[in-house]
Scaffold this motif. Structure first.
Motif, PDB file in Angstrom:
ATOM      1  N   ASP A 158       0.812  -1.226   0.000  1.00 36.21           N
ATOM      2  CA  ASP A 158       0.000   0.000   0.000  1.00 36.21           C
ATOM      3  C   ASP A 158       0.837   1.265   0.000  1.00 36.21           C
ATOM      4  N   GLU A 159       1.887   1.289  -0.822  1.00 39.61           N
ATOM      5  CA  GLU A 159       2.769   2.471  -0.826  1.00 39.61           C
ATOM      6  C   GLU A 159       3.041   2.953  -2.256  1.00 39.61           C
ATOM      7  N   LYS A 160       3.154   4.264  -2.388  1.00 31.74           N
ATOM      8  CA  LYS A 160       3.732   4.860  -3.604  1.00 31.74           C
ATOM      9  C   LYS A 160       4.827   5.784  -3.108  1.00 31.74           C
ATOM     10  N   LEU A 161       6.082   5.469  -3.470  1.00 33.93           N
ATOM     11  CA  LEU A 161       7.213   6.162  -2.849  1.00 33.93           C
ATOM     12  C   LEU A 161       8.187   6.715  -3.881  1.00 33.93           C
ATOM     13  N   GLY A 162       8.763   7.846  -3.554  1.00 29.39           N
ATOM     14  CA  GLY A 162       9.839   8.409  -4.357  1.00 29.39           C
ATOM     15  C   GLY A 162      11.166   7.886  -3.828  1.00 29.39           C
ATOM     16  N   LEU A 269       0.795  13.479  -0.769  1.00 27.88           N
ATOM     17  CA  LEU A 269      -0.667  13.344  -0.654  1.00 27.88           C
ATOM     18  C   LEU A 269      -1.258  12.935  -2.010  1.00 27.88           C
ATOM     19  N   GLY A 270      -0.757  13.551  -3.071  1.00 20.92           N
ATOM     20  CA  GLY A 270      -1.235  13.225  -4.420  1.00 20.92           C
ATOM     21  C   GLY A 270      -0.919  11.779  -4.791  1.00 20.92           C
ATOM     22  N   HIS A 271       0.250  11.295  -4.363  1.00 22.31           N
ATOM     23  CA  HIS A 271       0.615   9.906  -4.679  1.00 22.31           C
ATOM     24  C   HIS A 271      -0.420   8.927  -4.124  1.00 22.31           C
ATOM     25  N   ILE A 350      -8.961   7.402   1.938  1.00 21.73           N
ATOM     26  CA  ILE A 350      -7.811   8.227   1.525  1.00 21.73           C
ATOM     27  C   ILE A 350      -6.960   8.581   2.742  1.00 21.73           C
ATOM     28  N   VAL A 351      -7.621   9.006   3.815  1.00 25.65           N
ATOM     29  CA  VAL A 351      -6.875   9.399   5.024  1.00 25.65           C
ATOM     30  C   VAL A 351      -6.091   8.203   5.566  1.00 25.65           C
ATOM     31  N   LYS A 352      -6.732   7.018   5.519  1.00 22.57           N
ATOM     32  CA  LYS A 352      -6.061   5.814   6.048  1.00 22.57           C
ATOM     33  C   LYS A 352      -4.739   5.547   5.301  1.00 22.57           C
ATOM     34  N   ILE A 353      -4.781   5.616   3.978  1.00 22.18           N
ATOM     35  CA  ILE A 353      -3.546   5.332   3.214  1.00 22.18           C
ATOM     36  C   ILE A 353      -2.536   6.480   3.364  1.00 22.18           C
ATOM     37  N   MET A 354      -3.032   7.703   3.507  1.00 23.74           N
ATOM     38  CA  MET A 354      -2.095   8.813   3.769  1.00 23.74           C
ATOM     39  C   MET A 354      -1.381   8.601   5.096  1.00 23.74           C
ATOM     40  N   ASN A 355      -2.120   8.165   6.091  1.00 19.07           N
ATOM     41  CA  ASN A 355      -1.499   7.905   7.401  1.00 19.07           C
ATOM     42  C   ASN A 355      -0.541   6.718   7.313  1.00 19.07           C
ATOM     43  N   HIS A 356      -0.965   5.687   6.583  1.00 21.76           N
ATOM     44  CA  HIS A 356      -0.104   4.500   6.414  1.00 21.76           C
ATOM     45  C   HIS A 356       1.231   4.897   5.768  1.00 21.76           C
ATOM     46  N   GLU A 368      -1.946  13.755  11.679  1.00 20.33           N
ATOM     47  CA  GLU A 368      -3.062  12.966  11.140  1.00 20.33           C
ATOM     48  C   GLU A 368      -4.277  13.864  10.928  1.00 20.33           C
ATOM     49  N   ASP A 369      -4.485  14.790  11.869  1.00 22.21           N
ATOM     50  CA  ASP A 369      -5.639  15.690  11.716  1.00 22.21           C
ATOM     51  C   ASP A 369      -5.466  16.618  10.499  1.00 22.21           C
TER      52      ASP A 369
END
Ligand code: NZQ
Ligand code: ZN
Length: 379
Positions: A158-162, A269-271, A350-356, A368-369
């Protein structure tokens, strides 16, 4: 101003017909080429035929790896590296946009060190080098043709990384704006958004670097002047050329020298949108940037106001955000989740994967908020 090293070892060949320089560029590296490309656009816009013809002139043995998808995935890189290792290729020639070229960058390391792509991206292994990479760019957007960065996603984690490594600078990049004439309106707009977003990531970074600030403003102004003209005249070579050169300079270091860092939260966030919904990269950025700015409006009002003054002759932060948003919209890039078919039902996902992915800025840290508030602004 911070200390910095300026180092761009990529030879950039820019203009009509420059591909004729490919034999001279590739011959010093050997005789066996792994030719990487995407899902077919290269076969239609002439870049594939021209590249193959030049490789034939150089009497290269060519092995093909095609089908790299937009928002590229780790499995394709491992498969390409497997082929390259089996055929003992001497170099990679990558024909395409950011997705193909980024995949080729990591493949070049994987072949050289015989390692797995995700171990590289996650920094479990430290590269000792990469086989030489030559790129033939067909889409003006990412700047990957003249930098040492690649972005990859992994659906198992569950990652998109640079990932950045000095060995990933292309040895040569061939930029013929003619190959971008076939880019459809939507991806043309996303490319303009992406180059503007790269400038903004630098602008909102940490540190005081006045010349880099001026480069940022100059490049965005170029995009604001020629981007809309191009959207109305997609077959115009000269406009394609201006946008292509602007995109290269937006992420080759020019806008960053002397800073502590860029920010890059909006990209992170866009990733997540790209990872979850396969949203094109530039489209994800035009949705996230206005939302991020609205959360930052009270934290960095002076910096947003300075940007507004330079770009729009407007020093009110909210009006600046509205004008930037309008620019993205007029190009034809989405600025709300609803424009990519998503609603507030998706906010939690979306928030869940951003936090992950622990997405944060390097300058403006995100809690997180904050992430939740930003996503709510995108609805
Ligand atoms: O797969 P094909 O058939 O080639 O089609 C592509 C793809 O569908 C098509 N295309 C490319 N050139 C074309 C064309 N269609 C018609 N005519 C042409 N001449 O366009 C679609 C998008 O291509 P893609 O390579 O995915 O786009 P882009 O260049 O925007 O690259 C996006 C990827 O780059 C990463 C993004 O995250 C994303 O994964 N980025 C890489 C960066 C870097 N290495 O420095 C920085 C960026 O911020 C970005 O994160
Ligand atoms: Zn980008």
């Amino acid at each position: 101003m911070q200390n910095f090293i300026a180092y761009i070892p990529t030879q950039l060949h820019f203009g009509k017909g420059v591909i004729k320089g490919l034999p001279g560029a590739s011959l010093p590296f050997g005789k066996k080429v792994l030719l990487m490309y995407g899902k077919g656009s290269a076969l239609k816009n002439g870049s594939y035929d021209d590249t193959l013809q030049q490789l034939k002139i150089a009497e290269m043995e060519v092995f093909h790896f095609d089908g790299i998808k937009s928002n590229p995935v780790v499995e394709d890189v491992d498969a390409a590296a497997e082929l390259g290792i089996a055929k003992q290729v001497d170099m990679i020639v990558a024909v395409g946009g950011g997705s193909v070229i980024d995949s080729a960058k990591i493949t070049a390391i994987c072949i050289h060190d015989q390692v797995k792509a995700w171990d590289v991206v996650k920094r479990k292994v430290i590269p000792t080098g990469a086989i030489p990479l030559i790129t033939v760019l067909t889409l003006a957007a990412t700047g990957t043709e003249m930098n040492s960065v690649a972005v990859l996603q992994n659906h198992k984690t569950d990652e998109k990384l640079g990932y950045g490594h000095i060995s990933m600078y292309p040895k040569h990049s061939f930029l013929d704006p003619g190959y971008t004439l076939s880019v459809p309106a939507n991806y043309t707009a996303f490319g303009v958004v992406d180059l503007v977003a790269h400038c903004l990531e630098a602008w909102f970074g940490a540190g005081d670097a006045s010349l880099s600030d001026r480069f940022v403003i100059a490049i965005i102004k170029e995009a604001m002047e020629y981007g809309p003209l191009l959207m109305n005249d997609l077959n115009n070579y000269d406009l394609r050329a201006r946008i292509m050169w602007a995109a290269t300079n937006a992420l080759n270091g020019l806008t960053s020298y002397g800073r502590v860092s860029g920010d890059w939260a909006v990209h992170g966030l866009g990733h997540v949108l790209s990872y979850l919904y396969d949203t094109p990269h530039g489209a994800s950025l035009s949705i996230v940037y206005p939302a991020w700015l609205r959360i930052m409006k009270d934290r960095i009002p002076a910096r947003i106001s300075q940007l507004g003054e330079q770009l729009f002759n407007e020093n009110d932060p909210e009006k600046t955000i509205v004008m930037l948003e309008a620019f993205f919209s007029e190009l034809g890039s989405p600025v709300r989740l609803s424009e990519i078919g998503k609603t507030d039902n998706e906010v939690e996902e979306i928030v869940k994967i951003m936090n992950h992915n622990r997405v944060s800025g390097m300058n403006m840290r995100l809690s997180e908020d904050d992430r939740r508030q930003i996503v709510l602004q995108m609805v």
